[in-house]
Design an enzyme around this catalytic site. Structure first.
Site, PDB file in Angstrom:
ATOM      1  CE  LYS A  77       8.019 -12.874 -25.113  1.00 51.68           C
ATOM      2  NZ  LYS A  77       8.752 -11.665 -24.678  1.00 51.68           N
ATOM      3  CB  SER A 153       7.671  -8.835 -26.966  1.00 51.39           C
ATOM      4  OG  SER A 153       8.583  -9.358 -26.004  1.00 51.39           O
ATOM      5  CB  SER A 177       9.364  -7.559 -23.403  1.00 55.25           C
ATOM      6  OG  SER A 177       9.728  -6.817 -24.531  1.00 55.25           O
TER       7      SER A 177
END
Length: 490
Positions: A77, A153, A177
């Site tokens: 990420k 996210s 997330s």
């Protein structure tokens, strides 16, 4: 079978028997990225030249079959620092952050395990969002239907695994997330106990809630990756000095005698009938496997969403104050003095959702509102944690849906912040309490064909019990074996 259908353990056997090379694995990842990335938009930055060079080097080494991550292509990420590779947090504010000076601890640990980093994955800007529509660069699409969001996210992290672009990925989970995107994309996502995995080198959103976690195709793979990144870190004083057990040892112990709590709040208004039924069907599977369950209550969970957004926005306001256009990050070219530079750099660099949370967080921590809002939210957080502590005196795990619905269409909720925030109502209590939770595939909607996720929550540092519970369900069903028809992985 596709290379991507093999588990990490099976891949190690093939590497050891010279049936595959690390270069084969890395090339397979980039070939799939070439096929599907225009549709998915999972990545912000690719690492192709360095990854292929590393693969050739690893092919010269003798792989240890006891290391299930040797040579495995992974995605990271883009809020996790990677030395020498651009890290943006999916924000214009850091679009020029080309060369971080060090790796995050979790990246160091993956490097030690000799994984291969394929690239940096898309996300909501600074991890603020539930759909990956808040990225400054692109909107990631759900591999099961590209008209739908992948969740957020960590939407890029989940989409890349579901879309067979990488074998596993790292995400971060502040209020769901990792688990939300994993549910929407039909993969396995683990949010560990707060303090089990280092946050050093991870761009902070809400420091008391953020936790790095793992996204994989199977529960066993997830246990392997968490094993590699867990443990105390002297660079992160919020990590806890606890012994990390061998998660593999507990996987096959079964769930006979396991006591499951099912909060009625997790199946209440706002949760779709299809999602409720998927949970009831899962509980029937656990009954057949010898576990028992009872309906319980988490009486203070109704305050979770409000408490979370007050606390997380307050911490975000403080954490993002460092992005001021002076030391690094976006700097406005239109400023005429220092104050103007601060204002314009932040105004130009931050997106709408980040600005909204900074302003809200600044308000709730201001002198006139702190006691009425921020302090009250922390009190509610303590009560939510106490609810979980009380349940875990009697039950081994808490089970419910991961998200109240399947994925929604891109653009459907972008103008409705309150509805968007409510998508995390089932995952947020876990972060407030600091306990571990996993989302595993539990079926598919007859209406849309999109995946459901089952959320399994455990006691602090009881990831082994969570994995065991998840593995038993996975082995008794075939939901995890299904793959989206996207690009034709080879």
């Amino acid at each position: 079978m596709s290379i991507f259908d093999y588990t990490l353990k099976e891949i190690q056997e093939k590497l050891h028997n010279n049936e595959l090379t690390v270069t084969d694995l890395v090339e397979a990842s980039y070939d799939q990225i070439d096929r599907v990335e225009d549709e998915l938009k999972s990545f912000i930055t690719l690492n192709k030249e360095a990854a292929l060079a590393q693969a050739k080097q690893l092919d010269q080494e003798t792989n240890d079959t006891n290391n299930p991550l040797f040579g495995i292509p992974a995605g990271i990420k883009d809020n996790v620092l990677t030395k020498g590779l651009k890290t943006t947090g999916a924000s214009k504010m850091l679009s020029n952050f080309e060369d971080p000076l060090f790796d995050a601890t979790v990246v160091e640990k993956l490097n030690d395990a000799k994984t291969v980093m394929i690239g940096k994955l898309n996300m909501d800007e600074f991890a603020m969002g539930s759909s990956t529509e808040n990225s400054a660069f692109s909107t990631t699409h759900n591999p099961w239907n590209i008209d739908y969001v992948p969740g957020g996210s960590s939407g890029g992290s989940a989409a890349a695994v579901a879309g067979r672009e990488v074998f596993f990925s790292l995400g971060s989970d502040t209020g769901g997330s990792i688990r939300g995107p994993s549910s929407y994309c039909g993969v396995v996502g683990m949010k560990p106990t707060y303090g089990l995995v280092s946050r050093f080198g991870v761009i902070a959103f809400a420091s008391s809630l953020d936790q790095v976690g793992t996204i994989t195709k199977t529960v066993e793979d997830n246990a392997h990756v968490l094993q590699a990144i867990a443990g105390q870190d002297p660079m992160d004083q919020t990590t806890v000095d606890v012994e990390v057990p061998n998660y593999q040892d507990a996987l096959k112990d079964g769930v006979k005698g396991l006591k499951i709590a099912v909060p009625k709040e997790f199946l209440a208004e706002g949760v779709s009938e299809e999602v409720k039924q998927s949970v009831l069907d899962a509980l029937k599977v656990y009954e057949d496997l010898g576990a028992t369950w009872e309906e319980v209550t988490l009486p203070h969970s109704k305050y979770a969403v409000a408490a979370y957004y007050i606390i997380s926005s307050g911490e975000a306001s403080a954490n993002l104050a460092r992005f001021d256009g002076i030391r690094y990050g976006h700097r406005s070219e239109n400023a005429t003095n220092m104050i103007d530079l601060f204002k314009k750099s932040r105004s130009e660099g931050f997106g709408a959702e980040v600005k909204r949370r900074i302003m809200f967080g600044t308000l709730t921590q201001s002198a006139g509102y702190y006691d009425d809002y921020y302090h009250k939210a922390q009190q509610a957080r303590r009560l939510i944690k106490a609810d979980f502590d009380q349940l875990f005196e009697k039950y081994d795990v808490v089970i419910g849906p991961t998200t109240p619905t399947t994925a929604f269409k891109i653009g459907e909720q972008m103008d409705d912040s309150l509805t968007m925030y409510a998508n995390d109502l089932l995952t947020i209590p876990v972060n407030l309490a600091g306990v571990p939770a996993i989302s595993i595939p539990s079926g598919f909607s007859e209406k849309t064909g999109l995946p459901f996720g089952l959320q399994i929550i455990g006691k602090h540092f009881a990831e082994d019990t969570v994995f065991r519970t998840a593995y038993a369900f996975e082995q008794a069903t075939d939901h995890h074996t299904k793959r989206p028809n996207l690009g034709g992985a080879k």
